[in-house]
Enzyme design. Structure first.
Site, PDB file in Angstrom:
ATOM      1  N   CYS A  54       0.831  -1.201   0.000  1.00  0.00           N
ATOM      2  CA  CYS A  54       0.000   0.000   0.000  1.00  0.00           C
ATOM      3  C   CYS A  54       0.869   1.255   0.000  1.00  0.00           C
ATOM      4  CB  CYS A  54      -0.908  -0.001   1.230  1.00  0.00           C
ATOM      5  SG  CYS A  54       0.039   0.116   2.768  1.00  0.00           S
ATOM      6  N   ALA A  57       3.175   1.639   2.879  1.00  0.00           N
ATOM      7  CA  ALA A  57       4.357   0.782   2.763  1.00  0.00           C
ATOM      8  C   ALA A  57       5.427   1.465   1.912  1.00  0.00           C
ATOM      9  CB  ALA A  57       3.982  -0.566   2.150  1.00  0.00           C
ATOM     10  N   HIS A 186       5.889   6.223  -2.588  1.00  0.00           N
ATOM     11  CA  HIS A 186       7.200   6.753  -3.001  1.00  0.00           C
ATOM     12  C   HIS A 186       7.042   8.213  -3.412  1.00  0.00           C
ATOM     13  CE1 HIS A 186       8.021   2.417  -4.682  1.00  0.00           C
ATOM     14  NE2 HIS A 186       8.221   2.448  -3.381  1.00  0.00           N
TER      15      HIS A 186
HETATM   16 FE1  CFM Z   1      13.040   0.290  -5.739  1.00  0.00          FE
HETATM   17 FE2  CFM Z   1      11.103  -0.456  -4.379  1.00  0.00          FE
HETATM   18 FE3  CFM Z   1      13.663  -1.124  -3.781  1.00  0.00          FE
HETATM   19 FE4  CFM Z   1      12.539  -2.052  -6.019  1.00  0.00          FE
HETATM   20 FE5  CFM Z   1      11.734  -3.993  -4.433  1.00  0.00          FE
HETATM   21 FE6  CFM Z   1      10.301  -2.483  -2.784  1.00  0.00          FE
HETATM   22 FE7  CFM Z   1      12.870  -3.145  -2.173  1.00  0.00          FE
HETATM   23 MO1  CFM Z   1      10.970  -4.920  -2.098  1.00  0.00          MO
HETATM   24  S1  CFM Z   1      11.184  -0.541  -6.511  1.00  0.00           S
HETATM   25  S2  CFM Z   1      14.464  -1.375  -5.712  1.00  0.00           S
HETATM   26  S3  CFM Z   1      12.275  -4.058  -6.623  1.00  0.00           S
HETATM   27  S4  CFM Z   1      12.625   0.721  -3.648  1.00  0.00           S
HETATM   28  S5  CFM Z   1       9.671  -4.201  -3.854  1.00  0.00           S
HETATM   29  S6  CFM Z   1       9.284  -0.614  -3.150  1.00  0.00           S
HETATM   30  S7  CFM Z   1      11.174  -2.990  -0.888  1.00  0.00           S
HETATM   31  S8  CFM Z   1      13.030  -5.012  -3.111  1.00  0.00           S
HETATM   32  S9  CFM Z   1      14.670  -1.953  -2.055  1.00  0.00           S
END
Ligand code: CFM
Length: 532
Positions: A54, A57, A186
């Site tokens: 969500c 998160a 984000h």
């Molecule tokens: Fe970017 Fe992410 Fe991340 Fe990502 Fe991810 Fe994530 Fe992550 Mo899990 S897009 S690289 S592929 S910040 S899903 S929201 S938490 S691995 S560090």
């Protein structure tokens, strides 16, 4: 080669409307077509078991949470805080004389009466306790769904607290429902960083100074990158946000180059930096030795200094020599296998090269919440139509900060470099996939199971929600979100860790025992009936 019927059979079980919908989110790479398109960043079909998170998160859990010297208060019921506590391995160490609250979880623990009569009082009390007990550099407040529904004014509480305690208090209206996935969070975090955090502290920086954007220090990745950068002679002004510190981020506008690792989670900031302060951004990839070498060479070329270029080559040679033997050894154990990658919004792309370098072919790459530009490249951005969900998050308009804007490159040099490296550019996942390979947006549990059975990969690059289903099917799963308990995987030394873990996972005899022994050979034999 992918069996053409596979995708038809996969979609066949969906009712008509859903089938039509899902079809637009699935494609096979075909370079004979001029441009391939995919649907992304739209609502998941109700009832489908998605892996998405969500907005809360994405805001608190992903972008804001890793800042170590801030206290991150979650305003909401305890569950939202509990499930976000320590589940993402964004590691942090206190700076010398600094603070680190990463291992804590702070929540207002809203109860029924707070929902009925309002939760602002409780939030004020939580801030008071946090300041008195921990003396943090700053505080963040993240709103969860009920806060938005009952209308608590977290911004007013933040303003008042900021005045009272004399430290920055940032309020994020990142209620879970604010978007179709964590991606919305984000964006909310990026906007607030730019409007209330970055640019608030002046600092002298060296010529070769960079910010690392979209690097979250999962399993210690950022520390391996720091090691290499420091060896070459770069100054890292701030990292957003892995092992990040509030004060460093306040001075981020001083750096001379922004490196963008995770395009999905932080491209908003990168663009705003360029507009407001004149800092160009370069798309980088720290995963896999080849990508790392390319990144380091692009950085050196950007700064255009013979000594720096020389030093970069020395470090590259040294680092490659060190990893050559172990990498070759692990490659022998991995060669000829295939991988199925399913990660959030950038790693299914970033890990392609590293898998190939150890002899493993990615046959499918899927994202949870990427946008079309993460698949198709940034050139598609002007064509993306805004939905009602997108409009939930206001676009932050920034303009040139006359006092602080500095042109880092002449226009001519910028244009010349743009032809040689991805300056303000991202080509997306599709460009790097080979023909015949499958690409999917918002892959769900049903599709995961069917495709795992059909493709029988040696390794499934997964997350926690899907890992064990695959393992019970006899497919080795390596969490590409958290690296299970391992890492770092970035940079040179990280590549060796990765190759070691993958070769061990593929070659363990465990997979032969996936069917319980008693299912093949019954241990007890008996007969029904009354024979005496
Ligand atoms: Fe970017 Fe992410 Fe991340 Fe990502 Fe991810 Fe994530 Fe992550 Mo899990 S897009 S690289 S592929 S910040 S899903 S929201 S938490 S691995 S560090």
């Amino acid at each position: 080669m992918i069996d053409k019927n596979l995708l038809d059979n996969l979609l066949d079980v969906y009712p008509g409307k859903s089938m039509k919908n899902r079809k637009e989110h699935i494609m096979i790479k075909d370079s004979s077509q001029e441009k391939q398109h995919i649907k992304a960043n739209t609502r998941t079909i109700p009832g489908i078991m998605t892996n998405r998170g969500c907005a809360y998160a994405g805001c608190k859990g992903v972008v804001v949470g890793p800042i170590k010297d801030m206290i991150h208060i979650v305003h909401g019921p305890i569950g939202c805080s509990y499930y976000a506590w320590g589940t993402r391995r964004n590691k942090a160490r206190a700076d010398k004389g600094g603070k680190n609250f990463i291992n804590y979880s702070f929540s207002t623990d809203m109860q029924d009466p707070d929902i009925v009569f309002g939760g602002e009082k409780k939030l004020k009390q939580a801030i008071k306790e946090a300041v008195e007990t921990f003396d943090p550099e700053a505080i963040s407040i993240s709103a969860t769904c009920p806060v938005g529904l009952i209308g608590d004014d977290i911004n007013a509480v933040a303003k008042e607290a900021q005045k009272e305690y004399g430290i920055p208090v940032l309020a994020f209206s990142c209620e879970g429902y604010k978007g179709v996935s964590q991606s919305a969070g984000h964006h909310i975090a990026n906007n607030k960083f730019m409007s209330e955090l970055i640019g608030n502290r002046e600092r002298e920086v060296k010529k070769y100074s960079v910010n690392i954007l979209g690097e979250y220090n999962i399993g210690g990745d950022a520390w391996e990158i720091d090691r290499i950068f420091e060896k070459i002679g770069y100054e890292i002004v701030s990292t957003m946000t892995g092992d990040g510190s509030f004060k460093d981020i306040q001075a981020a506008h001083e750096a001379n180059l922004n490196l963008v690792m995770c395009h999905r989670s932080i491209n908003y900031i990168a663009e705003m930096f360029e507009e407001k302060y004149g800092i160009p951004w370069l798309k980088v990839n720290f995963i896999g030795p080849k990508a790392m070498v390319k990144t380091l060479r692009n950085m050196a070329k950007y700064f255009d200094d013979e000594e720096l270029i020389q030093r970069t080559e020395e470090v590259i040679a040294e680092e490659l020599a060190e990893i050559e033997e172990p990498l070759a050894r692990y490659r022998k154990l991995c060669e000829g296998n295939t991988a199925f990658l399913f990660v959030g919004g950038s790693r299914a792309h970033h890990y392609q090269n590293l898998f190939k370098e150890i002899g493993i072919e990615p046959v499918l790459a899927a994202y949870e919440f990427a946008h079309r530009d993460d698949f198709e490249g940034r050139e598609i951005i002007p064509e993306i139509e805004k939905t009602a969900d997108d409009r939930n998050i206001p676009d932050l308009e920034v303009s040139k900060d006359e006092a602080r804007y500095r042109l880092r490159l002449s226009k001519e040099r910028y244009e010349r470099l743009k032809e040689e490296m991805p300056l303000a550019e991202y080509e997306g996942l599709i460009a790097d996939m080979e023909d015949g390979k499958i690409i999917i947006d918002d892959l769900n549990h049903y599709e995961t199971e069917v495709l795992l059975k059909a493709l029988k990969p040696a390794v499934f690059g997964s997350g926690i929600k899907d890992k064990y289903v695959a393992q019970k099917m006899g497919v080795f799963s390596k969490q590409l979100h958290s690296y299970d308990y391992s890492g770092p995987y970035a940079g040179f030394k990280g590549a060796v860790n990765f190759a070691r873990d993958i070769s061990a996972g593929i070659n363990t005899p465990t997979w032969n025992y996936i069917t319980a022994p008693w299912k093949n050979e019954p241990e007890i034999e008996a007969e029904l009936g009354g024979a005496s």
